[in-house]
Design a protein around this motif. Structure first.
Motif, short mmCIF file in Angstrom:
data_model
loop_
_atom_site.label_atom_id
_atom_site.label_comp_id
_atom_site.label_asym_id
_atom_site.label_seq_id
_atom_site.Cartn_x
_atom_site.Cartn_y
_atom_site.Cartn_z
N LEU A 132 0.83 -1.21 0.00
CA LEU A 132 0.00 0.00 0.00
C LEU A 132 0.86 1.26 0.00
N LYS A 133 1.94 1.24 0.74
CA LYS A 133 2.85 2.39 0.79
C LYS A 133 3.50 2.60 -0.57
N VAL A 134 4.01 1.52 -1.17
CA VAL A 134 4.70 1.60 -2.45
C VAL A 134 3.75 2.03 -3.57
N CYS A 135 2.59 1.42 -3.63
CA CYS A 135 1.68 1.64 -4.76
C CYS A 135 0.75 2.84 -4.60
N TYR A 136 0.30 3.09 -3.38
CA TYR A 136 -0.72 4.13 -3.18
C TYR A 136 -0.32 5.21 -2.18
N GLY A 137 0.87 5.11 -1.61
CA GLY A 137 1.32 6.12 -0.65
C GLY A 137 0.55 6.08 0.66
N MET A 138 -0.09 4.96 0.97
CA MET A 138 -0.85 4.82 2.22
C MET A 138 0.01 4.10 3.25
N GLU A 139 -0.22 4.41 4.50
CA GLU A 139 0.59 3.85 5.58
C GLU A 139 0.22 2.42 5.96
N GLY A 140 -0.76 1.84 5.33
CA GLY A 140 -1.09 0.45 5.62
C GLY A 140 -2.58 0.20 5.52
N ILE A 141 -2.95 -1.00 5.92
CA ILE A 141 -4.35 -1.42 5.82
C ILE A 141 -5.28 -0.53 6.64
N PRO A 142 -4.91 -0.11 7.87
CA PRO A 142 -5.84 0.76 8.61
C PRO A 142 -6.17 2.06 7.87
N GLU A 143 -5.18 2.68 7.21
CA GLU A 143 -5.46 3.90 6.45
C GLU A 143 -6.35 3.60 5.26
N LEU A 144 -6.05 2.52 4.54
CA LEU A 144 -6.90 2.12 3.42
C LEU A 144 -8.32 1.89 3.89
N GLU A 145 -8.48 1.20 5.01
CA GLU A 145 -9.81 0.90 5.52
C GLU A 145 -10.58 2.17 5.85
N ARG A 146 -9.93 3.12 6.50
CA ARG A 146 -10.59 4.40 6.83
C ARG A 146 -11.05 5.12 5.56
N LYS A 147 -10.15 5.22 4.59
CA LYS A 147 -10.47 5.94 3.35
C LYS A 147 -11.55 5.22 2.55
N TRP A 148 -11.44 3.90 2.46
CA TRP A 148 -12.42 3.13 1.70
C TRP A 148 -13.81 3.20 2.35
N ARG A 149 -13.87 3.05 3.68
CA ARG A 149 -15.17 3.12 4.36
C ARG A 149 -15.80 4.50 4.18
N ALA A 150 -15.03 5.56 4.25
CA ALA A 150 -15.56 6.91 4.02
C ALA A 150 -16.10 7.02 2.60
N TYR A 151 -15.40 6.45 1.65
CA TYR A 151 -15.82 6.43 0.25
C TYR A 151 -17.18 5.74 0.10
N VAL A 152 -17.32 4.59 0.76
CA VAL A 152 -18.59 3.85 0.70
C VAL A 152 -19.70 4.63 1.39
N LEU A 153 -19.44 5.10 2.60
CA LEU A 153 -20.48 5.78 3.37
C LEU A 153 -20.88 7.12 2.78
N ASN A 154 -19.99 7.72 1.98
CA ASN A 154 -20.33 8.97 1.29
C ASN A 154 -21.09 8.71 -0.01
N GLY A 155 -21.38 7.43 -0.30
CA GLY A 155 -22.19 7.08 -1.46
C GLY A 155 -21.45 7.13 -2.78
N LYS A 156 -20.13 7.24 -2.74
CA LYS A 156 -19.39 7.39 -4.00
C LYS A 156 -19.22 6.08 -4.74
N HIS A 157 -19.22 4.95 -4.04
CA HIS A 157 -18.94 3.69 -4.74
C HIS A 157 -20.04 3.30 -5.71
N GLY A 158 -21.22 3.85 -5.57
CA GLY A 158 -22.30 3.54 -6.49
C GLY A 158 -22.29 4.39 -7.74
N HIS A 159 -21.38 5.36 -7.80
CA HIS A 159 -21.37 6.30 -8.93
C HIS A 159 -20.09 6.21 -9.75
#
Length: 174
Positions: free
Chosen positions: A135-162
């Motif tokens: 995740l750090k190498v490919c996306y500049g994220m500090e690990g799974i916890p950061e990915l999880e926070r960002k992804w869940r916000a993405y889902v809860l903001n309704g963006k994944h359906g668009h």
């Protein structure tokens, strides 16, 4: 079904059902599994395999998967991403819709976050150096916890359906 032996694909088979209209609606989904199996020499991470194959489903079916993802997060039954990444066998029927929806949604999120083709690079690197470092190498994220926070916000903001999920297959950004 794809079989491999000593890192070589030895058999490929797709079982299909023809619907009432004579259509092979699952062909694109199942063919995607075969292509990914060839790419990963028969060892495709399950979340990548189902996430990308599910993106080949009809818009109606993708919508149902994304609904299942949102429901699982809202109800607290969603798998944690570290579980999604390592899941090989389902331990309950409840995991199936959550896993398929989460896998599709995660593919959507990653394809919006950066070039869709990077998902394959990420999966390959994760096999070699682990998910946190990949995740750090490919996306500049500090690990799974950061990915999880960002992804869940993405889902809860309704963006994944668009999201235009065809970007994953074509290699263009959404």
């Amino acid at each position: 079904m794809v079989r491999s032996k000593h890192g070589r694909i030895t058999a490929r088979r797709i079982d299909l059902i023809v619907n009432q209209d004579g259509e092979l609606t699952a062909l694109a989904h199942e063919l995607t599994h075969v292509v990914l199996a060839d790419r990963f020499e028969g060892r495709t991470p399950r979340w990548i395999d189902e996430g990308i194959a599910t993106r080949a489903d009809s818009p109606e079916k993708r919508s149902l998967h994304l609904r299942d993802c949102l429901h699982s997060i809202q109800s607290g039954t969603a798998l944690r991403l570290f579980e999604v990444f390592k899941l090989e066998q389902f331990t309950s029927a409840q995991q199936v819709p959550a896993f398929y929806g989460q896998s599709l949604s995660l593919i959507s999120f990653l394809s919006v976050h950066d070039e869709p083709a990077k998902i394959i690079t990420f999966a390959e690197k994760a096999k070699d150096i682990g998910y946190d470092r990949a995740l750090k190498v490919c996306y500049g994220m500090e690990g799974i916890p950061e990915l999880e926070r960002k992804w869940r916000a993405y889902v809860l903001n309704g963006k994944h359906g668009h999201t235009d999920l065809s970007a994953v297959a074509t290699g263009r950004r959404s």
